[in-house]
Design an enzyme around this catalytic site. Structure first.
Site, PDB file in Angstrom:
ATOM      1  N   HIS A   1       0.795  -1.240   0.000  1.00  0.00           N
ATOM      2  CA  HIS A   1       0.000   0.000   0.000  1.00  0.00           C
ATOM      3  C   HIS A   1       0.829   1.293   0.000  1.00  0.00           C
ATOM      4  O   HIS A   1       0.800   2.076  -0.938  1.00  0.00           O
ATOM      5  CB  HIS A   1      -0.919   0.025   1.232  1.00  0.00           C
ATOM      6  CG  HIS A   1      -1.762  -1.188   1.420  1.00  0.00           C
ATOM      7  ND1 HIS A   1      -2.923  -1.407   0.709  1.00  0.00           N
ATOM      8  CD2 HIS A   1      -1.639  -2.265   2.243  1.00  0.00           C
ATOM      9  CE1 HIS A   1      -3.477  -2.549   1.083  1.00  0.00           C
ATOM     10  NE2 HIS A   1      -2.707  -3.083   2.010  1.00  0.00           N
TER      11      HIS A   1
HETATM   12  C1  BDR Z   1      -3.130   0.564   5.334  1.00  0.00           C
HETATM   13  O1  BDR Z   1      -3.297  -0.022   6.634  1.00  0.00           O
HETATM   14  C2  BDR Z   1      -2.074  -0.489   7.130  1.00  0.00           C
HETATM   15  O2  BDR Z   1      -2.209  -1.798   7.551  1.00  0.00           O
HETATM   16  C3  BDR Z   1      -1.040  -0.322   6.041  1.00  0.00           C
HETATM   17  O3  BDR Z   1       0.192   0.122   6.587  1.00  0.00           O
HETATM   18  C4  BDR Z   1      -1.635   0.718   5.122  1.00  0.00           C
HETATM   19  O4  BDR Z   1      -1.264   2.029   5.505  1.00  0.00           O
HETATM   20  C5  BDR Z   1      -3.818  -0.319   4.323  1.00  0.00           C
HETATM   21  O5  BDR Z   1      -5.173  -0.407   4.602  1.00  0.00           O
END
Ligand code: BDR
Ligand code: CA
Length: 325
Positions: free
Chosen positions: A241
């Site tokens: 992400h």
């Molecule tokens: C987001 O949530 C976290 O688990 C990850 O770091 C990312 O920022 C994805 O939904």
């Protein structure tokens, strides 16, 4: 001239790769890194940021602890994804570089007030509590922000923590409401794009093949991090992400999306934290965000791998400035 940024983050293995990508990129000047509570509590995220900076040879970086609780409600964490430390998958030493005394919220405010207006970009990789608080405490900073580039939300992909909500927005929908309403230019990296950026076996092997400590650590983190998502989505690799936020600053041509109105659901038990994005322009509400939906994933991984390869080289390692007494 390099783009000045503040990174607000809750590492998290994918946050860690985003930070490394920024520190490895000469087109970006990281003014400081603020810790958010999110994937794990604040006491761990601020420590993880310092571990990551030391891994990158950047113990001179200013790291600031922000808020330990969201603006409303109580903190929801995600150890089930990231492990108890938030950075499971590679063993890094306890950091020795200091945590700055200033609160992260004040660092954001002071930096935006001290730098020329319109020159500082805020990159948020976690729940946006620190930025939401800063905008509440000092509304004058909104007009001074160059742009906010954030990882959060989802539309066509739905949510990842509830059927409707993505984790970062779900944890602090009040802060997200303030950020999306602040008037600064916003670029959002929702699940719709991050779910197209998969840490396949071949891509992780490319990190390991760098033959550096950073490459080995990155591979270890991703192998740990993806096990949860592979089981959930049935894919080869899991979504990566947060590094999309930094990659967008470096190579916006890798991405495409649409300007639209985005509002945050705060009330409903079923859809709390949902990003209600008006992709088809049916509401008549003002367009307040660039919603990114597509990415050249191979181009993204080529960029990330090439930049990580530079970390640990003698010319990228900066030691703390000596204080003469
Ligand atoms: C987001 O949530 C976290 O688990 C990850 O770091 C990312 O920022 C994805 O939904
Ligand atoms: Ca994150």
């Amino acid at each position: 001239m390099a783009e000045k940024i503040i990174i607000d983050t809750d590492p998290g293995q994918d946050d860690a790769l985003a930070i490394l990508l920024a520190l490895a990129s000469p087109e970006i000047e990281v003014l400081g890194i603020t810790a958010a509570a999110g994937n794990v509590p604040l006491s761990l995220t601020e420590k993880n940021i310092r571990k990551i900076c030391e891994l990158a040879g950047r113990s001179d970086m200013g790291v600031y602890a922000g808020c330990s609780q969201p603006m409303s409600g109580t903190l929801v964490t995600a150890e089930y994804v990231h492990g108890a430390s938030g950075l499971d998958g590679a063993d890094l030493p306890e950091p020795v570089m200091p945590l700055q005394a200033m609160h992260g919220v004040d660092f954001i405010i002071e930096t935006l007030r001290n730098e020329p207006s319109g020159t500082v970009t805020i990159c948020t990789l976690g729940p946006m509590t620190n930025l939401g608080k800063a905008l509440t405490k000092a509304p004058d900073i909104a007009g001074r922000i160059r742009r906010v580039v954030l990882m959060g939300g989802g539309l066509f992909e739905g949510g990842n923590v509830t059927p409707a909500a993505e984790f970062n927005i779900y944890v602090d929908p009040q802060a997200a409401t303030i950020v999306f309403g602040c008037g600064a230019p916003i670029v959002m990296m929702p699940l719709d794009v991050t779910h197209k950026v998969l840490t396949t076996r071949a891509r992780i092997a490319a990190f390991r093949a760098l033959g550096t400590q950073v490459g080995e650590v990155a591979a270890g983190w991703l192998e740990y991090f993806e096990r949860f998502d592979e089981a959930k989505y049935g894919t080869d690799g899991g979504p990566l992400h947060d590094p999309n936020v930094i990659a967008y600053l470096l190579k916006p041509d890798l991405y495409s999306g649409r300007h639209c109105n985005v509002e945050i659901e705060m009330e409903s038990d079923l859809t709390r934290g949902m990003t209600v994005a008006d992709w088809w322009g049916v509401s008549g509400r003002p367009k307040n965000a660039l919603f990114i939906r597509d990415v050249d994933a191979d181009g993204f991984f080529a960029l990330l791998t090439e930049r990580l390869a530079t970390l640990g080289r003698a010319d990228t390692v900066r030691q703390p400035k000596l204080r003469l007494v």
